[in-house]
Design an enzyme around this catalytic site. Structure first.
Site, PDB file in Angstrom:
ATOM      1  N   GLN A 159      47.325 -19.429 -63.820  1.00 48.29           N
ATOM      2  CA  GLN A 159      48.661 -18.387 -64.485  1.00 48.29           C
ATOM      3  C   GLN A 159      48.207 -19.568 -65.697  1.00 48.29           C
ATOM      4  O   GLN A 159      49.093 -19.725 -66.344  1.00 48.29           O
ATOM      5  CB  GLN A 159      49.421 -18.859 -63.546  1.00 48.29           C
ATOM      6  N   PHE A 179      52.489 -14.950 -58.823  1.00 47.99           N
ATOM      7  CA  PHE A 179      53.849 -15.149 -57.757  1.00 47.99           C
ATOM      8  C   PHE A 179      54.339 -16.903 -57.837  1.00 47.99           C
ATOM      9  O   PHE A 179      54.789 -17.213 -57.395  1.00 47.99           O
ATOM     10  CB  PHE A 179      53.398 -14.802 -55.976  1.00 47.99           C
ATOM     11  N   GLU A 195      49.790 -21.166 -60.616  1.00 48.61           N
ATOM     12  CA  GLU A 195      50.107 -22.141 -61.739  1.00 48.61           C
ATOM     13  C   GLU A 195      49.532 -23.227 -61.637  1.00 48.61           C
ATOM     14  O   GLU A 195      49.007 -23.726 -62.551  1.00 48.61           O
ATOM     15  CB  GLU A 195      51.566 -22.242 -61.428  1.00 48.61           C
ATOM     16  N   ARG A 241      66.434 -26.062 -60.578  1.00 50.95           N
ATOM     17  CA  ARG A 241      66.137 -24.678 -60.632  1.00 50.95           C
ATOM     18  C   ARG A 241      66.819 -24.665 -59.981  1.00 50.95           C
ATOM     19  O   ARG A 241      68.076 -23.625 -60.141  1.00 50.95           O
ATOM     20  CB  ARG A 241      64.712 -24.509 -61.134  1.00 50.95           C
ATOM     21  N   ARG A 253      57.729 -17.027 -56.855  1.00 48.25           N
ATOM     22  CA  ARG A 253      58.503 -16.320 -58.091  1.00 48.25           C
ATOM     23  C   ARG A 253      59.731 -16.472 -57.724  1.00 48.25           C
ATOM     24  O   ARG A 253      60.886 -16.095 -56.655  1.00 48.25           O
ATOM     25  CB  ARG A 253      58.426 -14.806 -57.714  1.00 48.25           C
ATOM     26  N   PHE A 274      61.037 -20.588 -58.502  1.00 49.17           N
ATOM     27  CA  PHE A 274      60.910 -21.358 -58.554  1.00 49.17           C
ATOM     28  C   PHE A 274      62.083 -21.872 -58.398  1.00 49.17           C
ATOM     29  O   PHE A 274      62.283 -22.712 -58.276  1.00 49.17           O
ATOM     30  CB  PHE A 274      60.425 -21.483 -60.435  1.00 49.17           C
ATOM     31  N   ALA A 279      57.829 -18.726 -64.758  1.00 45.52           N
ATOM     32  CA  ALA A 279      59.581 -18.801 -65.812  1.00 45.52           C
ATOM     33  C   ALA A 279      59.894 -18.115 -65.938  1.00 45.52           C
ATOM     34  O   ALA A 279      61.056 -17.887 -67.119  1.00 45.52           O
ATOM     35  CB  ALA A 279      59.761 -20.213 -66.314  1.00 45.52           C
ATOM     36  N   GLU A 337      61.628 -13.334 -62.641  1.00 43.96           N
ATOM     37  CA  GLU A 337      61.874 -13.957 -61.523  1.00 43.96           C
ATOM     38  C   GLU A 337      63.229 -12.480 -60.828  1.00 43.96           C
ATOM     39  O   GLU A 337      63.219 -13.125 -59.807  1.00 43.96           O
ATOM     40  CB  GLU A 337      61.736 -14.645 -61.078  1.00 43.96           C
TER      41      GLU A 337
END
Length: 785
Positions: free
Chosen positions: A214, A245, A249, A327, A359, A361, A531, A732
């Protein structure tokens, strides 16, 4: 040649010509179903390609005393074996803090940590050889749970705390007080395509890395640092992933770097593809959370003060735990105004896989706390949870004084009242609630549950500088268009949406636009496709590039045929000006002959964002996406088995770019979230080994788990922010709609004792956990508590 033609219609009629807002199939849909879509492992291998496999730790926490790799090297087909000492550059793949070695240099910190990499002439030979190492350890005490990490003051980053008002004073003055604990488990990504990288050496220390990732730019950085070269030596390419998902990343870096290190030494292409068991043993998951909460509320159920402490299982390294925790802190409110708050987040260092992006986060974990609190308040007051939710929703405007988040951002686009009201009616919530209660009164074993839960989810990276993107648009002389952008395709349809945006800007058919693989040599310094910002950022960048080309063509058309630039319109494959219509490809051909530049770059940076991590205050989000869901379940109180009977979902995708793709994303997120909260259980044995490391032991939702009655609709809305065509993100936020399933199960369990007690139920709510909760509620009723 130009020819007279009627001008295109304007207003609503003109919009129908455009490819924006219409359902279109995924650009690779036919390739997917026919098996022709090329994933990283499908790319034809070059002559001389070798295959790598990892040698993994069997201890959760230990020093390596000795390592005998003689049998590994003597295994059939083995070409080379490399350890940490063979890494030419930096032995680290941590995305933020440099605490994540690619190969252990003497200390192992979880079962499954890579210690060496073996390269052989086949994938099977490499895997078999990797199992033959003789390693002696000196075991150390291991920390496995977030609770133990808190007791040991073992953290990967310093604690975070967000305070507003005086929570302690408000708690003491509140008419009612609620204290409790909650545990929400983690989740395996279970992407259909596992981690894989294919490294191909190039001249002058160059390396081409074909990687399922990703975040190509992050892979470029990590590979360059591991090889001790500059970033311009490394090209990372990704055409598509078979799911990500969040698991690809930061954590695809390990696989990209180790494949590249082997290729660097051997001067031959090397592929490193993880077997499913190895993938699950090595890679991180969604963070599990342990909560302690203290809440004050009044007689109506309005929340007056909240104190929440969240302890995450970060794993052995920091990875992305700090922004995940951030988050989570920013989503403790979900859709509710919280006046006085004290929120603490602790990232516990444990001897387990280093947990990472997934997904949502951290947003789902943060919101889960307040939804549990709301559910318990409602039962304590003998009220419907929906009514308590409505009382606590954010207000509509400044005059109400209830639209400022705990981190200081104003909620200026609040549609949660209207959205929930629409869903309440369309789902027949009140009628079904009455019918369900009547059913439960006459059914001693099978119990039904119903719940409506909302979501408000902030869209943007909390780290402000990640909110940027670039794109290249090429127009060829036959009128076809090729687009390259910094986003990555993992099945979500970002390429389809970007193509729609470009086709709309140039007024041509969607079939005339095509995207190519994400490539760090084309778009530099990209942000991760994460995100929920992929279409927002890259769509805007592609739009910027296409508009530049359109402006050049419009100026050329006016110079050639007369008229003024402002009146030139691009629509339906034609350019309309001065009572004439010229075919797009004809004008492009003429522009080329006139030496007009027919390609352009584009760039976009989300405006108005700022965030102070120290004070945990600012304006971190561009806008909020909203939604709500109603779920109805039936539970067998003798076995704990359950079934989702019906789900009604209403999601705010703004002015949707592609309703077909967006509805598909909502459906998938809902079911994936349902799996996280109900069936997907991660379990480590007493030695610290993850035992749920294959489909045989880890249960993701199957088609039979989907409700027979699944109603998904998009809320009629228009983003107040200038997002791409006023659409909203859809990656998400819908995952949080699955909360309705968990709380419907809780509602069914509560009915066992006439809804008088709050069922003790953690997540995942497996059948065993549900049965235990039923027994606990039954005991409460018998005890008369």
């Amino acid at each position: 040649m130009s020819k007279p033609a009627p001008r295109p219609p304007t207003g609503q009629a003109a919009a129908s010509w455009a490819d924006i807002g219409r359902p279109h199939p995924h650009e690779s849909a036919v390739l997917h179903v026919s098996g022709e879509a090329t994933y990283t492992d499908d790319i034809p291998e070059l002559q001389g390609t070798l295959h790598a496999a990892l040698g993994l730790s069997t201890k959760a926490h230990a020093h390596i005393l000795s390592m005998n790799l003689a049998e590994v090297k003597r295994s059939p087909g083995v070409v080379a074996v490399y350890t940490a000492q063979d890494i030419p550059g930096s032995n680290d793949c941590g995305p933020i803090i440099h605490d994540d070695p690619m190969l252990s240099a003497g200390l192992v910190e979880y079962v499954g940590q890579p210690i060496f990499v073996v390269v052989a002439d086949s994938h099977d030979h490499a895997r078999r050889a990797a199992r033959k190492a003789e390693i002696r350890y000196q075991e150390l005490a291991a920390i496995m749970t977030p609770q133990d990490a808190k007791k040991a003051h073992s953290f990967v980053v310093p604690p975070m705390r967000l305070q507003r008002g005086d929570a302690q004073q408000a708690l003491e003055k509140a008419a009612h007080r609620l204290k409790g604990e909650l545990f929400v488990g983690g989740q395996e990504h279970f992407y259909l395509e596992g981690q894989v990288s294919y490294a191909i050496p190039k001249e002058d220390q160059g390396m081409l890395v074909l990687c399922s990732t990703q975040h190509p730019t992050e892979m470029q950085h990590v590979v360059a640092q591991a090889l001790g070269v500059h970033a311009h030596h490394i090209v990372v390419e990704c055409r598509r992933m078979g799911g990500g998902f969040g698991g690809k990343e930061s954590q695809s870096a390990l696989w990209a770097a180790l494949a590249s290190i082997c290729a660097f030494h051997l001067k031959r292409p090397v592929k490193l593809r993880a077997d499913r068991d190895d993938d699950m043993l090595v890679s991180g998951k969604r963070h599990c959370f342990q909560y302690e909460y203290d809440v004050g509320y009044d007689d109506t159920g309005r929340i007056l003060a909240v104190r929440v402490e969240m302890v995450l299982r970060a794993g052995f390294s920091a990875d992305l735990s700090a922004p995940v925790a951030t988050r989570a802190v920013c989503h403790v409110d979900n859709a509710y105004y919280l006046a006085d708050v004290d929120i603490i987040a602790l990232c516990g260092k444990t001897n387990t896989q280093s947990n990472t992006a997934f997904r949502g986060f951290g947003g789902p974990q943060g919101a889960m706390a307040i939804e549990t609190i709301i559910d318990e308040i409602a039962r304590n007051l003998g009220q419907d949870a929906l009514d308590i939710r409505k009382i606590n929703f954010y207000g509509h405007n400044d005059a109400e004084g209830r639209n400022l988040t705990q981190y200081g951002q104003k909620v200026v686009d609040n549609v949660i009242h209207e959205l929930v009201a629409e869903l309440e009616v369309s789902s027949a919530y009140r009628q079904r609630r009455a019918e369900l209660r009547a059913f439960n009164a006459t059914s001693p074993v099978l119990k039904k549950g119903l719940a409506l839960t909302p979501v408000k989810f902030g869209i943007a990276f909390n780290v402000t500088h990640f909110n940027q993107a670039g794109a290249l648009v090429h127009v060829y002389t036959d009128g076809s268009v090729l687009v390259n952008h910094g986003g990555t395709e993992m099945g979500q349809g970002i390429n389809t949406k970007v193509c729609q945006v470009v086709a709309h800007e140039l007024g041509i058919a969607l079939a005339m636009v095509r995207t190519t693989a994400t490539d760090t040599s084309k778009i530099a310094n990209t942000s991760a496709t994460a995100a929920s910002t992929g279409a927002d950022l890259n769509g805007k960048a592609a739009q910027d590039a296409a508009r530049t080309i359109r402006q050049r063509l419009a100026e050329f058309a006016v110079k050639t045929y007369g008229g003024d630039v402002a009146s030139v319109q691009f629509a339906n494959g034609m350019i309309h000006l001065h009572h004439q219509a010229i075919a797009f490809e004809e004008l492009v051909r003429q522009a080329y002959l006139a030496r007009i530049q027919l390609w352009s770059d584009g760039f976009y940076a989300t405006p108005g964002l700022h965030w102070d991590q120290k004070s945990m205050n600012g304006n971190p989000f561009s806008y909020f996406a909203y939604g709500a869901a109603v779920s109805e379940v039936i539970v067998d109180t003798l076995t704990g088995e359950w079934k989702l009977l019906r789900a009604d979902v209403l999601y705010d995708a703004g002015q949707s770019l592609n309703p077909a793709l967006d509805i598909g994303q909502v459906e998938g997120a809902f079911i994936q979230g349902m799996g996280w909260l109900t069936t997907e259980q991660l379990w480590w044995n007493q030695d610290g080994k993850l035992m749920t490391h294959a489909p045989s032991t880890y249960k993701i939702p199957a088609i039979s788990d989907c409700p027979e009655d699944f109603r998904v609709n998009l809320f009629n809305n228009r983003n107040v922010q200038d997002s791409i065509h006023r659409s909203k993100a859809v990656g998400e936020p819908p995952l949080l709609l699955s909360f309705s399933v968990f709380f419907a199960i809780r509602d069914a369990v509560a009915s066992v004792a006439a809804y008088r007690f709050n069922p003790p139920l953690n997540s995942p709510a497996t059948s065993e956990a549900i049965l235990t909760s039923v027994e606990a509620v039954t005991e409460m009723a018998h005890a008369g508590k």
